[in-house]
Design a protein around this motif. Structure first.
Motif, PDB file in Angstrom:
ATOM      1  N   CYS A  14     -18.891  21.932  23.377  1.00 49.36           N
ATOM      2  CA  CYS A  14     -17.538  21.763  22.836  1.00 49.36           C
ATOM      3  C   CYS A  14     -16.779  20.707  23.624  1.00 49.36           C
ATOM      4  CB  CYS A  14     -16.793  23.097  22.834  1.00 49.36           C
ATOM      5  SG  CYS A  14     -16.908  24.043  24.359  1.00 49.36           S
ATOM      6  N   LEU A  47     -15.598  16.701  22.841  1.00 50.07           N
ATOM      7  CA  LEU A  47     -14.245  16.174  23.051  1.00 50.07           C
ATOM      8  C   LEU A  47     -14.288  14.941  23.939  1.00 50.07           C
ATOM      9  CD1 LEU A  47     -12.243  19.501  23.549  1.00 50.07           C
ATOM     10  CD2 LEU A  47     -12.105  17.929  21.616  1.00 50.07           C
ATOM     11  N   TYR A  95      -4.815  19.423  19.171  1.00 45.07           N
ATOM     12  CA  TYR A  95      -5.498  20.636  19.623  1.00 45.07           C
ATOM     13  C   TYR A  95      -6.682  20.314  20.523  1.00 45.07           C
ATOM     14  CZ  TYR A  95      -2.659  23.579  16.689  1.00 45.07           C
ATOM     15  OH  TYR A  95      -1.592  24.232  16.142  1.00 45.07           O
ATOM     16  N   GLY A  96      -7.312  19.179  20.259  1.00 42.15           N
ATOM     17  CA  GLY A  96      -8.395  18.747  21.116  1.00 42.15           C
ATOM     18  C   GLY A  96      -7.886  18.462  22.519  1.00 42.15           C
ATOM     19  N   GLN A 119      -7.111  21.811  24.244  1.00 33.23           N
ATOM     20  CA  GLN A 119      -8.338  22.516  24.649  1.00 33.23           C
ATOM     21  C   GLN A 119      -8.968  21.840  25.861  1.00 33.23           C
ATOM     22  OE1 GLN A 119     -11.116  23.207  21.399  1.00 33.23           O
ATOM     23  NE2 GLN A 119     -12.861  23.105  22.784  1.00 33.23           N
ATOM     24  N   TYR A 120      -9.010  20.526  25.827  1.00 36.41           N
ATOM     25  CA  TYR A 120      -9.677  19.789  26.892  1.00 36.41           C
ATOM     26  C   TYR A 120      -8.862  19.825  28.182  1.00 36.41           C
ATOM     27  CZ  TYR A 120     -12.972  16.298  28.682  1.00 36.41           C
ATOM     28  OH  TYR A 120     -13.939  15.647  29.405  1.00 36.41           O
ATOM     29  N   LEU A 158     -11.925  30.134  21.057  1.00 40.29           N
ATOM     30  CA  LEU A 158     -12.413  28.991  20.288  1.00 40.29           C
ATOM     31  C   LEU A 158     -13.099  29.436  19.004  1.00 40.29           C
ATOM     32  CD1 LEU A 158     -13.838  26.731  23.127  1.00 40.29           C
ATOM     33  CD2 LEU A 158     -11.620  26.618  22.007  1.00 40.29           C
ATOM     34  N   PRO A 185     -11.079  23.346  12.520  1.00 37.60           N
ATOM     35  CA  PRO A 185     -10.345  22.084  12.624  1.00 37.60           C
ATOM     36  C   PRO A 185     -10.255  21.383  11.271  1.00 37.60           C
ATOM     37  CG  PRO A 185     -12.546  21.867  13.544  1.00 37.60           C
ATOM     38  CD  PRO A 185     -12.346  23.320  13.237  1.00 37.60           C
ATOM     39  N   HIS A 235     -11.493  19.763  17.880  1.00 37.35           N
ATOM     40  CA  HIS A 235     -11.479  20.911  18.787  1.00 37.35           C
ATOM     41  C   HIS A 235     -12.329  22.044  18.212  1.00 37.35           C
ATOM     42  CE1 HIS A 235      -8.330  21.791  15.847  1.00 37.35           C
ATOM     43  NE2 HIS A 235      -8.610  23.056  16.060  1.00 37.35           N
TER      44      HIS A 235
END
Lengths: 499, 513
Positions: free
Chosen positions: A301, A305, A318-319, A322-323, A387, A393, A399
């Motif tokens: 995941c 990204l 959102y990516g 999350q990252y 997740l 997405p 993400h």
């Protein structure tokens, strides 16, 4: 003037309510006619403190197991299979003719109300409790003997005014094909027929387009009555929990129950995999410059990204979130993280970056935003559960968990790019994904990629079972991968206990 | 400035409102001075503590907001010359947004605060529906002020003129006054209780399938995507959910918003909002998810109806105008979505020999080749279903569903001016949605020029001065039809609300006696 005339009836109502509540206590033993229970009346008989605690713990055990089923993305069938023995062990509910039925139902009734007390204190607990109790009710409803279930539902109609309007033959004729196109055909042996209700009563059927909607009314096939009953159960429980929460302060006077209740609600917070940000491998000093090198240890995941970021010099919202949280979890400091994003968005002016992106990074770290007291350290890094359960997405977004969001072919192509070419592993991944066991697929890839190291630590006995347990958090993936690749190196000895 | 306002004029605008119901603000006006000063200090407070008030925002919200910001600042605003070519003296349209004076005059003279108030208040006299409603201002320095609230339309208007925000957003009605939230002992006493069900459709979500423009740009060809979306969503909301008061608003650049204002919609909790969004959402998955429409058969009546609405658009607007599979690389995407391998092979062969065959012909080739028996194992039903799915993938609305799912999500107010284009966020009449031309929507600068123009042409000396004073500024401009449409919409909503309140009162009375 208007205001005063509005308040008056309210006050009157309040008085009435109190009077009603204390007027006629019903101190009699309740008889349980049905295995299923809407838990409307609280229990009134006396029980011992031991029973109080014992029953509550048994129910808690069941609810936690249920929660872990959602967490592991089990299908309804798998959940039923998994839960049946657990229910039989901790909270059996036998059919009416059984000699133990009354006692079991009593235990069920009391334990529900004990936990209601324990979990009504905060909004979070209430929501979680209500969700799990509703799941439990749904599970039992499905498993219940058809005749007993019917009797129970009929009793609901009689005692609580819960009944649903049947759609007349004429209307069925009139709606014709639309009705069947929306709700599907009845299977053999099922009644064909529909209820007509306000669509708000069956939001989940609406969401999945399993009912026909006409001008605000939902046409629910009879076999989906379950949804109606379950929705009603959840609705009533939510309302009752609100009331319990308001009454809770009065309970504080009882110093025997409060400690037990507090203890119960604490142990309820355990199951979700949490990640302690401090437990990144000691000696590892991530900076904005070595993320590229470290990214070989990232789960798919995060690799996805990272690659997308390098490719486009941009990530969608959102990516980014999350990252950023993941990077925070591996120990990247706020300053380094801001630097990382600044360098990564290389097509962007400083001004734009500062104006539109920097705040969010600081926010994720808890540097700004929120109430200073409640802010803490910002968000915790997302777990696999998070997740896997969030919405898929949309176009252009990257993400989420690739095992879930990619088509199998794209997924396999991506895995091959990252160096997973073993045919057996890929075949296993395909199977896992087909059965929606995304985290198992991810763990499979991990085990393949670290085959020799895992063997080594197992042989030497340096790592125990717990340290090689299924990975349920992207940060655990990173940490374990990193440690395995640096086995025996000075400075990376970090304890590997997971919590 | 030719269109600077004289104070009397703006006062007048407030007092002359022929169609306003029974002077609702009488009480408010009497003690204006007092309220004004208190509102003034409040503002000072909040702007000083800006980070803190921003900080109080729900964490998730803060994150959600930012992508929308993306679209305001990216790239240069497109010049909209053809629509803006009146021969008045005015700055070029692309500078209008950066001119604070224009915005100030717009709030002073044109923004229909009175109708906005009635719309949100649901009653002629001020209620909590308006008083506890959150407004959020984006100031010129990009500071973002949340949790603003106003007892009356006048105070909102004054604040807008004073702060001169580049735009403002509307949030939910809270259980208590948003300005007083910090004084509450328990944080839970402050929670959102109602808001219109909202939808946001943005052209960015169509970037991978539109061929005419990218990013912030739009043309009439790609606006068709929005038109299609409006038709489909509007039909579902009315016929399926039974909502009646649906306001569609142009978002000022390249999208549209919907506000579903029925009481039943406003009272929905998050689970119900999620249900509606889920019901309407069809495309699932990101760029790597392969075929993104996999509708169950038989098609749900909502999808069947949508398909019927969209089919003609697909022929005319997608195949012919967008021509999405013109190049061989793009045609590969089409093949990816078709189920039969053998058929695909013969299609590929055919297209290899004529690589630039237009999409409409490629689309026709599918059936033509299938009919000749190019594939021995062809499942005609699967092919038909796949073709339907493709039509839906290229035409079905792409919602920014997150906006709809949360009760506490903020959305830009109608009649704001888009900071990059200068265009006013005007309502869209769904009965004539085909005719709506986003490039023809007036900008704030143009509108102000029109007021001056009106004054010039009506300058006949003395006669009818009284009459003229009764004409409000917006009536002198091309904003008029939009404000009138909004007024009618609000009127319809108020009428229904009044009926509902009366019924409720009767019911409660009959219960008591």
């Amino acid at each position: 003037m208007l205001a005063s005339s509005r308040i008056d009836p309210k006050r009157r109502n309040n008085l009435d309510h109190r009077k009603r509540q204390f007027a006629q206590p019903q101190w009699q033993q309740q008889k349980y006619e049905y295995g299923l229970n809407f838990y409307v009346l609280p229990p009134t008989a006396e029980i011992t403190l031991e029973e109080f605690e014992e029953w509550a713990i048994a129910r808690l055990k069941v609810l936690s197991e249920l929660e872990s089923c959602t967490f592991r993305n089990r299908t309804p069938e798998e959940t039923t299979n998994y839960m049946t023995p657990i229910l039989q062990k901790h909270m059996p509910l036998n059919p009416s003719r059984s000699s133990t039925a009354q006692d079991e139902r009593k235990t069920d009734h009391y334990s529900h109300f004990i936990l209601r007390l324990a979990f009504s204190a905060t909004e979070d607990l209430r929501r979680r409790f209500s969700r799990l109790e509703t799941m439990l009710f749904r599970l039992r409803y499905k498993e219940e003997d058809a005749r007993e279930r019917k009797n129970f539902v009929d009793s609901l109609g009689a005692t609580m005014g819960m009944s649903w309007e049947k759609v007349s033959e004429d209307e069925v004729q009139e709606l014709g094909a639309d009705l069947r196109a929306a709700t599907g055909y009845a299977k053999k042996g099922e009644d064909e027929g529909w209820f007509k209700v306000d669509w708000e009563k069956v939001p989940e059927l609406v969401e999945s387009r399993k009912v026909l909607l006409k001008r605000g009314k939902a046409y629910v096939p009879v076999r989906e009555q379950q949804s109606l009953v379950v929705a009603e159960f959840g609705r009533r429980l939510d309302a009752a929990l609100e009331l319990t929460a308001r009454a809770l302060p009065r309970l504080d006077e009882d110093d025997r129950l409060s400690p037990i209740l507090a203890h119960l609600s604490q142990s309820f917070t355990a199951p979700e995999a949490t990640y302690d940000a401090d437990s990144s491998p000691s000696g590892l000093a991530p900076t904005h410059q070595n993320i590229d090198a470290l990214s070989q240890h990232f789960p798919l995941c995060m690799q996805h990204l990272h690659r997308t970021l390098r490719q486009n010099s941009h990530l969608k919202h959102y990516g980014r979130l999350q990252y950023t949280l993941f990077l925070k979890g591996i120990g990247l400091s706020l300053e380094e993280c801001i630097m990382f994003w600044r360098r990564s968005f290389k097509l962007m002016t400083d001004e734009k970056f500062t104006k539109e992106y920097k705040y969010n990074v600081r926010h994720a770290y808890g540097d700004v935003g929120g109430d200073a007291n409640r802010r803490g350290r910002g968000y915790t890094p997302y777990s696999c559960q998070k997740l896997l359960t969030e919405a898929l997405p949309g176009p252009g977004m990257t993400h989420g968990c690739p095992y879930r969001t990619f088509t199998v072919d794209n997924l396999v192509a991506m895995l091959q790019q990252t160096g997973v070419s073993d045919r057996e592993t890929l075949k296993g991944v395909r199977e896992d994904v087909a059965r929606q066991r995304y985290h198992i697929a991810c763990n499979r890839v991990f085990e393949y990629a670290h085959k020799s190291e895992i063997k080594e630590v197992k042989n030497k006995g340096v790592w125990g079972e717990a340290e090689l347990d299924t990975i349920l958090h992207p940060n655990t993936y990173f940490k374990r991968s990193f440690l395995l690749k640096h086995l025996g190196e000075e400075g990376y000895s970090g304890e590997t206990n997971e919590r | 400035m030719p269109h600077s306002t004289s104070p009397e004029l703006s006062l007048q605008e407030d007092s002359i409102l022929p169609d306003a119901p029974a002077r609702p603000l009488e009480d408010g006006l009497d003690n204006t001075s007092e309220e004004e000063s208190s509102a003034g200090t409040q503002t000072m407070d909040d702007s000083i503590t800006d980070p803190a008030s921003k900080a109080n925002a729900n964490l998730e919200d803060m994150f959600e907001d930012d992508d929308e910001d993306d679209d305001f600042s990216s790239s240069a605003p497109q010049a909209s010359s053809e629509a803006a070519s009146q021969d008045t003296i005015k700055p070029a349209p692309n500078t209008s947004s950066s001119d604070p004076e224009v915005m100030k005059a717009f709030y002073q003279r044109l923004f229909p605060f009175r109708y906005l108030f009635q719309w949100l208040n649901h009653s002629p006299s001020p209620t909590n529906d308006f008083g506890h409603r959150e407004f959020a201002f984006t100031l010129r320095n990009d500071a973002y002020l949340r949790y603003q609230s106003f007892p009356t339309a006048d105070l909102l208007r004054k604040q807008c003129i004073q702060l001169n925000p580049s735009r403002f957003e509307i949030g939910p009605v809270y259980s208590t006054n948003p300005r007083e939230r910090k004084a509450l002992r328990r944080a839970t006493a402050f929670r959102p209780i109602s808001k219109e069900l909202v939808f946001d459709i943005d052209m960015t979500d169509y970037d991978e399938i539109r061929t005419c423009c990218t990013g912030a740009n739009i043309c009439s060809r790609c606006w068709t995507f929005i038109t299609m979306a409006i038709k489909v969503i509007d039909a579902a909301l009315r016929d399926d959910f039974g909502f009646r008061h649906i306001l569609w608003v142009y978002s000022g650049r390249r999208g549209a918003h919907a506000w579903v204002c029925d009481r039943r919609a406003r009272d929905m909790d998050d689970a119900k909002r999620r249900a509606v969004a889920g019901y309407l959402e069809l495309l699932k998955g990101g760029d790597k998810s392969g075929k993104r429409v996999n509708a169950k058969r038989p098609l749900h009546p909502h999808l069947e109806r949508s398909l019927n609405l969209l089919r003609d658009h697909f022929q005319a607007d997608i195949l012919c105008k967008q021509d999405p599979w013109a190049s061989p690389e793009k045609a590969a995407r089409l093949l990816e979505l078709l189920p039969d391998k053998e058929l695909n092979k013969s299609l590929q062969k055919k297209w290899d020999s004529a690589p630039l065959r237009p999409s409409s012909q490629k689309w026709a080739d599918i059936d033509a080749l299938a009919a000749t028996g190019a594939s021995g194992s062809l499942d005609t039903k699967a092919l038909r279903d796949a073709k339907q799915d493709i039509v839906l993938e290229y035409t079905y609305p792409r919602l920014d569903a997150e906006v709809s799912k949360k009760l506490n999500h903020l959305l830009k107010s109608p009649f704001c001016v888009h900071p990059a284009t200068g265009r006013v966020c005007v309502p869209i009449d769904t009965r004539r949605v085909e005719e709506f031309d986003p490039l023809g929507v007036p900008t704030a600068t143009e509108l102000l020029a029109q007021i001056d123009e009106w004054a010039r042409t009506h300058d006949d000396g003395g006669e009818g001065e009284e009459e003229k004073k009764k004409v409000q500024d917006w009536e002198k401009t091309s904003l008029k039809p939009y404000v009138e449409f909004f007024r009618t919409f609000v009127g319809g909503l108020l009428k229904d609300e009044k009926g509902a309140v009366k019924r409720e009162r009767q019911e409660s009375e009959s219960m008591e006696f």
